[in-house]
Design an enzyme around this catalytic site. Sequence first.
Site, PDB file in Angstrom:
ATOM      1  N   TRP A  40      83.820  16.636 176.913  1.00 27.78           N
ATOM      2  CA  TRP A  40      84.069  16.003 175.614  1.00 27.78           C
ATOM      3  C   TRP A  40      84.134  14.505 175.856  1.00 27.78           C
ATOM      4  CZ3 TRP A  40      84.018  15.624 170.637  1.00 27.78           C
ATOM      5  CH2 TRP A  40      85.004  14.953 169.904  1.00 27.78           C
ATOM      6  N   GLY A  41      83.152  13.766 175.374  1.00 27.73           N
ATOM      7  CA  GLY A  41      83.129  12.304 175.533  1.00 27.73           C
ATOM      8  C   GLY A  41      84.061  11.709 174.493  1.00 27.73           C
ATOM      9  N   SER A  42      85.336  11.738 174.800  1.00 32.73           N
ATOM     10  CA  SER A  42      86.395  11.457 173.827  1.00 32.73           C
ATOM     11  C   SER A  42      86.493   9.979 173.449  1.00 32.73           C
ATOM     12  CB  SER A  42      87.731  11.908 174.448  1.00 32.73           C
ATOM     13  OG  SER A  42      88.819  11.312 173.785  1.00 32.73           O
ATOM     14  N   GLY A  43      86.489   9.719 172.149  1.00 34.04           N
ATOM     15  CA  GLY A  43      86.696   8.360 171.672  1.00 34.04           C
ATOM     16  C   GLY A  43      88.119   7.894 171.928  1.00 34.04           C
ATOM     17  N   PHE A  44      89.063   8.817 171.801  1.00 32.40           N
ATOM     18  CA  PHE A  44      90.474   8.487 172.060  1.00 32.40           C
ATOM     19  C   PHE A  44      90.640   8.047 173.510  1.00 32.40           C
ATOM     20  CE2 PHE A  44      94.685   9.624 173.561  1.00 32.40           C
ATOM     21  CZ  PHE A  44      95.525   9.124 172.574  1.00 32.40           C
ATOM     22  N   ASP A  54      92.525   3.843 169.080  1.00 34.72           N
ATOM     23  CA  ASP A  54      91.360   4.673 168.728  1.00 34.72           C
ATOM     24  C   ASP A  54      91.113   4.502 167.227  1.00 34.72           C
ATOM     25  OD1 ASP A  54      89.442   6.729 168.595  1.00 34.72           O
ATOM     26  OD2 ASP A  54      90.985   8.284 168.381  1.00 34.72           O
ATOM     27  N   ASP A  81      81.696  12.263 171.094  1.00 34.60           N
ATOM     28  CA  ASP A  81      82.562  12.002 169.942  1.00 34.60           C
ATOM     29  C   ASP A  81      82.054  10.716 169.307  1.00 34.60           C
ATOM     30  OD1 ASP A  81      84.607  11.426 168.196  1.00 34.60           O
ATOM     31  OD2 ASP A  81      86.156  11.187 169.730  1.00 34.60           O
ATOM     32  N   ARG A 155      83.196  17.456 161.573  1.00 32.35           N
ATOM     33  CA  ARG A 155      84.647  17.570 161.786  1.00 32.35           C
ATOM     34  C   ARG A 155      85.392  17.324 160.482  1.00 32.35           C
ATOM     35  NH1 ARG A 155      87.737  14.136 166.448  1.00 32.35           N
ATOM     36  NH2 ARG A 155      89.645  13.619 165.317  1.00 32.35           N
ATOM     37  N   HIS A 186      90.408  20.096 162.520  1.00 29.69           N
ATOM     38  CA  HIS A 186      91.458  19.435 163.294  1.00 29.69           C
ATOM     39  C   HIS A 186      92.786  19.529 162.537  1.00 29.69           C
ATOM     40  CE1 HIS A 186      92.875  17.352 166.628  1.00 29.69           C
ATOM     41  NE2 HIS A 186      92.495  16.117 166.389  1.00 29.69           N
TER      42      HIS A 186
HETATM   43  C1  SPV Z   1      89.244  12.365 170.687  1.00 30.04           C
HETATM   44  O1  SPV Z   1      89.574  12.879 171.764  1.00 30.04           O
HETATM   45  O2  SPV Z   1      88.778  11.234 170.610  1.00 30.04           O
HETATM   46  C2  SPV Z   1      89.376  13.120 169.450  1.00 30.04           C
HETATM   47  C3  SPV Z   1      90.374  14.186 169.355  1.00 30.04           C
HETATM   48  O3  SPV Z   1      88.692  12.795 168.504  1.00 30.04           O
HETATM   49  S1  SPV Z   1      91.814  13.485 168.684  1.00 30.04           S
HETATM   50  O4  SPV Z   1      92.208  12.364 169.505  1.00 30.04           O
HETATM   51  O5  SPV Z   1      92.799  14.556 168.672  1.00 30.04           O
HETATM   52  O6  SPV Z   1      91.518  13.054 167.327  1.00 30.04           O
HETATM   53 MG    MG Z   2      87.910  10.918 168.655  1.00 30.62          MG
END
Ligand code: SPV
Ligand code: MG
Length: 290
Positions: A40-44, A54, A81, A155, A186
């Site tokens: 998961w290329g997470s934006g957070f 974020d 993401d 999402r 979510h």
């Molecule tokens: C992320 O990991 O960037 C997500 C999941 O989008 S959350 O942080 O829970 O929104």
């Molecule tokens: Mg994100």
Amino acid sequence: MTKNETFALKLRSGVLAHAMAAHNPLAAKLAERAGFDAIWGSGFELAASYAVPDASILPMSTHLEMTRAIAATVSIPLIADIDTGFGNAINVSYAIPQFEAAGASAVVMEDKAFPKDTSLREGGRQELVRIEEFQGKVAAACAARGDRDFLVIARVEALIAGLGHEEAQRRARAYEEARADAILIHSKSKTPDEVLEFVRGWHGRVPLVLVPTAYPRLTEADIAALGKVGLVIYGNHSIRAAAGAMQAAFAQIRREGGIAGVDKTLPTVGDIIELQGDARMRALESKFLR
Ligand code: SPV
Ligand code: MG
């Protein structure tokens, strides 16, 4: 079979797939070695790794650079993401080919307004775009991809925004109608009840995706038993593990006035050199350095 085809089949197979968050290729490599199906290329995580919120602060080029670097390092599929898609449906049309070219096998795009606020923060600004507008963004993403097996995951943030079950179902159905390949629902509720209500009420054709960060007691076995979820994403456990380990090591070094204590507990320099892919460089040396 291509990586995209393999991932698309897996998501629709009825067997739950799992993805671990990463913010750089090293984290992705460790997740691959631990046996995760996807990254998961997470934006957070990416934002956290730059120590910024974020909240659409980092530019698309930074997301793309991470995507490219991770996809070039691991052989498991990467789910990018892309937050809100970096603007409206027009921005999405230009963004998708770039994430596809960067090596992602799927994108997750959320129905929040740009600029976004992060989902799990208490009291965050959770403003959603109109359903029709997001349908246009999903349709634009599907039209912009070159490979039909490059997945567009929509999402739904209605539960995050406190809009309730009915609005979440309405949005999910509308995004499926716009040809999304899966629906990520979510929730920031501390118990899984809200998400379970959604899953039970979901009668669409496409699989669901869950991110159980806020309700961690829901196990993979519990999720698999629901029968409608194709993918579970562990959204931020890479950056949290890294931050926790760094905090502990740094504090110990200050406390002890030296590194002897931590030296015994940390991966060795040799371990890190191995993770850098040293073996490949040595093979190249012996072949080409004359
Ligand atoms: C992320 O990991 O960037 C997500 C999941 O989008 S959350 O942080 O829970 O929104
Ligand atoms: Mg994100």
